[in-house]
Design an enzyme around this catalytic site. Structure first.
Site, mmCIF file in Angstrom:
data_model
loop_
_atom_site.group_PDB
_atom_site.id
_atom_site.type_symbol
_atom_site.label_atom_id
_atom_site.label_comp_id
_atom_site.label_asym_id
_atom_site.label_seq_id
_atom_site.Cartn_x
_atom_site.Cartn_y
_atom_site.Cartn_z
ATOM 1 N N ASP A 74 62.254 -27.936 37.552
ATOM 2 C CA ASP A 74 62.329 -29.496 37.042
ATOM 3 C C ASP A 74 61.817 -30.044 35.841
ATOM 4 O O ASP A 74 61.162 -31.263 35.778
ATOM 5 C CB ASP A 74 61.768 -30.317 38.224
ATOM 6 C CG ASP A 74 62.282 -31.558 38.550
ATOM 7 O OD1 ASP A 74 63.498 -31.882 37.920
ATOM 8 O OD2 ASP A 74 61.520 -32.378 39.255
ATOM 9 N N ILE A 75 62.377 -29.246 34.732
ATOM 10 C CA ILE A 75 62.076 -29.553 33.417
ATOM 11 C C ILE A 75 62.777 -30.947 33.295
ATOM 12 O O ILE A 75 64.025 -30.843 33.362
ATOM 13 C CB ILE A 75 62.286 -28.549 32.418
ATOM 14 C CG1 ILE A 75 61.514 -27.314 32.792
ATOM 15 C CG2 ILE A 75 61.963 -28.939 30.890
ATOM 16 C CD1 ILE A 75 59.915 -27.294 32.485
#
Length: 172
Positions: A74-75
Site C-alpha cells: 500500500d505504497i
C-alpha cells in the site's frame, strides 16, 4: 525491523475497554507526503531538493523491506510521513501503515490482493477493482515498485499519471 526510513514501533498495548491491540509508534509531526502534495504551492510537484530527499528515503525503506522479504502492498503518499530528528533537526521520510504488508513467499510472490486504487498495479486493478476473472496469479514485489512509480510521478508533477475519464466512479 529497525531502519530510519520505517516508522518505529514503540509498543503494543491492550485497549482496556475492548481488548483491541493499540500500536504505539514514533510521532511524525510534519504530516504525510499526501498532505504536502495537497498544498497549493506543490500543485506542480515538490521542489527538487525535497523530491530527491523523499525519493532517497523511501527507496532506502523499500530496500530494507526487500532485504527482509517483506512487500508493503500500500505504497502511496498518505503512507509516507515526514519526521524531524530532534537531535539534528534533519527531516527524514518514513514508510508507515504495515497493515497490508506480507512476507514474500519462497518464490518471491504473494497471493492476496490489496492496495489503493490509484496506486494499484494494473493486474491487481483488473482483479480487485474491475473484478475480472484471472488465473490464480501471484504477484511479486513489482506491485510495490508500480505503486512507488505512481507515488513519485505524483510527487514530481503534482498529479496522478492515470485518472479515469469522469472521475473515480468510472472504474473501467
Amino acid at each position: 525491523t529497525d531502519h530510519e526510513n520505517i516508522v518505529r514501533l514503540l509498543a503494543i498495548e491492550d485497549e482496556s475497554s475492548n481488548h483491541d491491540k493499540v500500536l504505539v509508534m514514533e510521532l511524525c509531526t510534519h504530516g504525510s507526503l499526501y498532505n504536502l502534495l495537497d498544498n497549493p504551492e506543490n500543485s506542480h510537484g515538490l521542489e527538487e531538493e525535497e523530491f530527491f530527499r523523499v525519493l532517497k528515503d523511501v527507496a532506502g525503506g523499500m530496500q530494507h523491506l526487500r532485504v527482509n522479504g517483506i512487500v508493503h502492498r500500500d505504497i502511496k503518499p498518505g503512507n509516507i510521513m515526514k519526521y524531524e530528528d530532534p537531535e539534528t533537526g534533519r527531516f527524514i521520510d518514513k514508510l508507515i501503515d504495515f497493515g497490508a504488508a506480507r512476507e514474500i513467499e519462497d518464490d518471491g510472490q504473494v497471493m492476496s490482493l490489496y492496495g489503493t486504487e490509484e496506486y494499484l498495479h494494473p493486474d491487481l486493478y483488473q482483479r480487485a477493482v474491475l473484478r475480472r476473472p484471472m488465473s490464480k496469479k501471484q504477484f511479486g514485489v513489482g506491485v510495490d515498485l508500480w505503486s512507488l512509480g505512481v507515488t513519485f510521478y505524483h510527487a514530481a508533477t503534482g498529479h496522478l499519471p492515470f485518472r479515469p475519464y469522469g472521475g473515480r466512479k468510472n472504474k473501467e
